[in-house]
Design an enzyme around this catalytic site. Structure first.
Site, PDB file in Angstrom:
ATOM      1  N   GLY A   1       0.839  -1.211   0.000  1.00 57.54           N
ATOM      2  CA  GLY A   1       0.000   0.000   0.000  1.00 57.54           C
ATOM      3  C   GLY A   1       0.867   1.252   0.000  1.00 57.54           C
ATOM      4  O   GLY A   1       0.638   2.183  -0.777  1.00 57.54           O
ATOM      5  N   HIS A   2       1.868   1.258   0.871  1.00 57.79           N
ATOM      6  CA  HIS A   2       2.799   2.396   0.890  1.00 57.79           C
ATOM      7  C   HIS A   2       3.547   2.492  -0.444  1.00 57.79           C
ATOM      8  O   HIS A   2       3.759   3.581  -0.970  1.00 57.79           O
ATOM      9  CB  HIS A   2       3.842   2.216   2.005  1.00 57.79           C
ATOM     10  CG  HIS A   2       3.271   2.192   3.398  1.00 57.79           C
ATOM     11  ND1 HIS A   2       3.226   1.049   4.157  1.00 57.79           N
ATOM     12  CD2 HIS A   2       2.729   3.176   4.163  1.00 57.79           C
ATOM     13  CE1 HIS A   2       2.699   1.335   5.347  1.00 57.79           C
ATOM     14  NE2 HIS A   2       2.381   2.605   5.370  1.00 57.79           N
TER      15      HIS A   2
ATOM     16  N   GLN B   1      -6.786   5.326   0.350  1.00 58.33           N
ATOM     17  CA  GLN B   1      -8.221   5.307   0.623  1.00 58.33           C
ATOM     18  C   GLN B   1      -8.594   4.312   1.719  1.00 58.33           C
ATOM     19  O   GLN B   1      -9.742   4.258   2.137  1.00 58.33           O
ATOM     20  CB  GLN B   1      -8.993   5.005  -0.667  1.00 58.33           C
ATOM     21  CG  GLN B   1      -8.904   6.158  -1.645  1.00 58.33           C
ATOM     22  CD  GLN B   1      -9.416   5.832  -3.029  1.00 58.33           C
ATOM     23  OE1 GLN B   1      -9.963   4.751  -3.252  1.00 58.33           O
ATOM     24  NE2 GLN B   1      -9.220   6.743  -3.959  1.00 58.33           N
TER      25      GLN B   1
ATOM     26  N   ASP C   1      -7.619   4.592   4.681  1.00 54.68           N
ATOM     27  CA  ASP C   1      -7.995   5.551   5.733  1.00 54.68           C
ATOM     28  C   ASP C   1      -8.923   6.590   5.097  1.00 54.68           C
ATOM     29  O   ASP C   1      -8.540   7.751   4.912  1.00 54.68           O
ATOM     30  CB  ASP C   1      -6.733   6.198   6.304  1.00 54.68           C
ATOM     31  CG  ASP C   1      -5.794   5.178   6.912  1.00 54.68           C
ATOM     32  OD1 ASP C   1      -5.783   5.033   8.132  1.00 54.68           O
ATOM     33  OD2 ASP C   1      -5.063   4.494   6.150  1.00 54.68           O
TER      34      ASP C   1
ATOM     35  N   VAL D   1      -4.786  -1.207  -1.423  1.00 58.90           N
ATOM     36  CA  VAL D   1      -4.061  -2.390  -1.895  1.00 58.90           C
ATOM     37  C   VAL D   1      -4.361  -3.522  -0.922  1.00 58.90           C
ATOM     38  O   VAL D   1      -4.296  -3.332   0.305  1.00 58.90           O
ATOM     39  CB  VAL D   1      -2.543  -2.114  -1.966  1.00 58.90           C
ATOM     40  CG1 VAL D   1      -1.802  -3.364  -2.426  1.00 58.90           C
ATOM     41  CG2 VAL D   1      -2.260  -0.945  -2.903  1.00 58.90           C
TER      42      VAL D   1
HETATM   43  P1  AMP Z   1       0.384   4.575   7.641  1.00 66.55           P
HETATM   44  O1  AMP Z   1       1.852   4.341   7.532  1.00 66.55           O
HETATM   45  O2  AMP Z   1      -0.392   3.366   8.062  1.00 66.55           O
HETATM   46  O3  AMP Z   1       0.023   5.823   8.413  1.00 66.55           O
HETATM   47  O4  AMP Z   1      -0.111   4.836   6.162  1.00 66.55           O
HETATM   48  C1  AMP Z   1       0.502   5.798   5.348  1.00 66.55           C
HETATM   49  C2  AMP Z   1      -0.360   6.007   4.130  1.00 66.55           C
HETATM   50  O5  AMP Z   1      -0.498   4.766   3.452  1.00 66.55           O
HETATM   51  C3  AMP Z   1      -1.778   6.491   4.485  1.00 66.55           C
HETATM   52  O6  AMP Z   1      -2.168   7.479   3.550  1.00 66.55           O
HETATM   53  C4  AMP Z   1      -2.592   5.242   4.338  1.00 66.55           C
HETATM   54  O7  AMP Z   1      -3.927   5.495   3.968  1.00 66.55           O
HETATM   55  C5  AMP Z   1      -1.868   4.533   3.210  1.00 66.55           C
HETATM   56  N1  AMP Z   1      -2.168   3.101   3.236  1.00 66.55           N
HETATM   57  C6  AMP Z   1      -2.086   2.267   4.296  1.00 66.55           C
HETATM   58  N2  AMP Z   1      -2.506   1.028   3.959  1.00 66.55           N
HETATM   59  C7  AMP Z   1      -2.867   1.090   2.654  1.00 66.55           C
HETATM   60  C8  AMP Z   1      -3.362   0.135   1.714  1.00 66.55           C
HETATM   61  N3  AMP Z   1      -3.600  -1.132   2.055  1.00 66.55           N
HETATM   62  N4  AMP Z   1      -3.612   0.550   0.464  1.00 66.55           N
HETATM   63  C9  AMP Z   1      -3.385   1.841   0.113  1.00 66.55           C
HETATM   64  N5  AMP Z   1      -2.912   2.778   0.927  1.00 66.55           N
HETATM   65  C10 AMP Z   1      -2.646   2.412   2.195  1.00 66.55           C
END
Ligand code: AMP
Length: 281
Positions: free
Chosen positions: A36-37, A148, A150, A176
């Site tokens: 996702g990241h 998306q 979040d 993702v």
């Molecule tokens: P985090 O490190 O969890 O704060 O996430 C950083 C960014 O990655 C945020 O904008 C999240 O929405 C995005 N993110 C986290 N998980 C996913 C995923 N499975 N698919 C797409 N974006 C993600």
């Protein structure tokens, strides 16, 4: 790839890039990278001359009983993944660098932050908005990328940017997932084997809701009941925190699905609190 820990130093680098006419994309993260990241990093790479990723487990968005201290971290691996995806700079400050003593300024978007995740995580979005605005100011990025998964977060950030005339474009990208449908999350490492086996049913429940809506069910309460019943049967280890049918932009709870709608949820599964959502077309 350069690594920065001091806000003024990454700021200086960004000013230099901008003086050379380069555009900057920012990807705010808390690290422990997954695909996702990576999708955010790659898209950022495609749209800007320079990509800055922030890696900061922001204490002000965690409640006192939440997982700030145990949040998964692997800085070396994260750097390798960022570099592989063409990131130019990682900004990984410590808390003292981001929050000076007597830090007193906060940013809030209360109308969008009171429900859904905000209801069970009071103060969470105040911490998110504040740190994200600080990152926007430090980098003065042209675009910023959010996931998306979040959904509420990206809706709040978009509203903050609009309402405060922040000269930056927010781009949000699709969730993702694992092959079995589970939304990728750094917190998935908290799951035991049994919990991991049940976790895909979170999304399968949301898909059931979408199928019923596509077949003509407009009553939001009936959609919710169908999903909760499905979860009770297939996800017995899960404890739903919320399951809501909402308008995707205003985040208002819908009684009837007559136009744009999103089903959003948070489910406690063991130590993890997992969120997911699905758009109804
Ligand atoms: P985090 O490190 O969890 O704060 O996430 C950083 C960014 O990655 C945020 O904008 C999240 O929405 C995005 N993110 C986290 N998980 C996913 C995923 N499975 N698919 C797409 N974006 C993600």
């Amino acid at each position: 790839m350069q690594i920065y820990t001091i806000p003024a130093e990454i700021s200086d680098q960004c000013r230099k890039w901008q003086a050379e006419g380069k555009t900057i994309a920012l990807v705010p993260t808390m690290g422990y990278y997954h695909k996702g990241h990576e999708s955010l990093m790659r898209q950022a790479r495609n749209c800007a001359d320079k990509v800055v990723v922030s890696l900061f487990v922001n204490p002000t968005q965690f409640g006192p009983a939440e997982d700030l201290d145990s949040y998964p971290r692997d800085f070396e691996r994260d750097c390798m993944i960022a570099e592989k995806n063409g990131v130019d700079a990682i900004f990984c400050p410590d808390s003292a660098a981001m929050y000076e003593e007597n830090h007193a300024a906060w940013v809030e978007v209360p109308t969008l932050a009171s429900g859904l995740c905000g209801a069970s995580r009071p103060g969470h979005f105040r911490g998110v908005c504040t740190v994200v605005l600080k990152l926007f100011m430090i980098t003065r990025a042209d675009t910023a990328f959010f996931g998306q998964k979040d959904w509420q977060q990206q809706a709040i950030i978009k509203r903050m940017v609009r309402d405060l005339n922040i000269p930056l474009q927010v781009i949000s990208l699709p969730i993702v997932r694992e092959n079995d449908g589970l939304a990728l999350s750094s917190r998935n490492v908290y799951l035991s084997e049994n919990e991991r086996a049940q976790a895909p049913y979170i999304y399968k429940g949301l898909e059931l809701g979408r199928t019923l809506a596509a077949a003509g069910e407009k009553n939001a309460e009936k959609l919710r009941t169908a999903i909760l019943t499905y979860w009770a049967e297939n996800l017995p280890l899960g404890k739903p925190d919320y399951l809501s049918v909402i308008h995707p932009d205003s985040l208002e709870i819908l009684k009837e699905v007559n136009g744009p709608a999103l089903i959003a949820c948070a489910v406690h599964l063991g130590k993890a609190r997992l969120i997911d959502n699905i758009l109804l077309k």
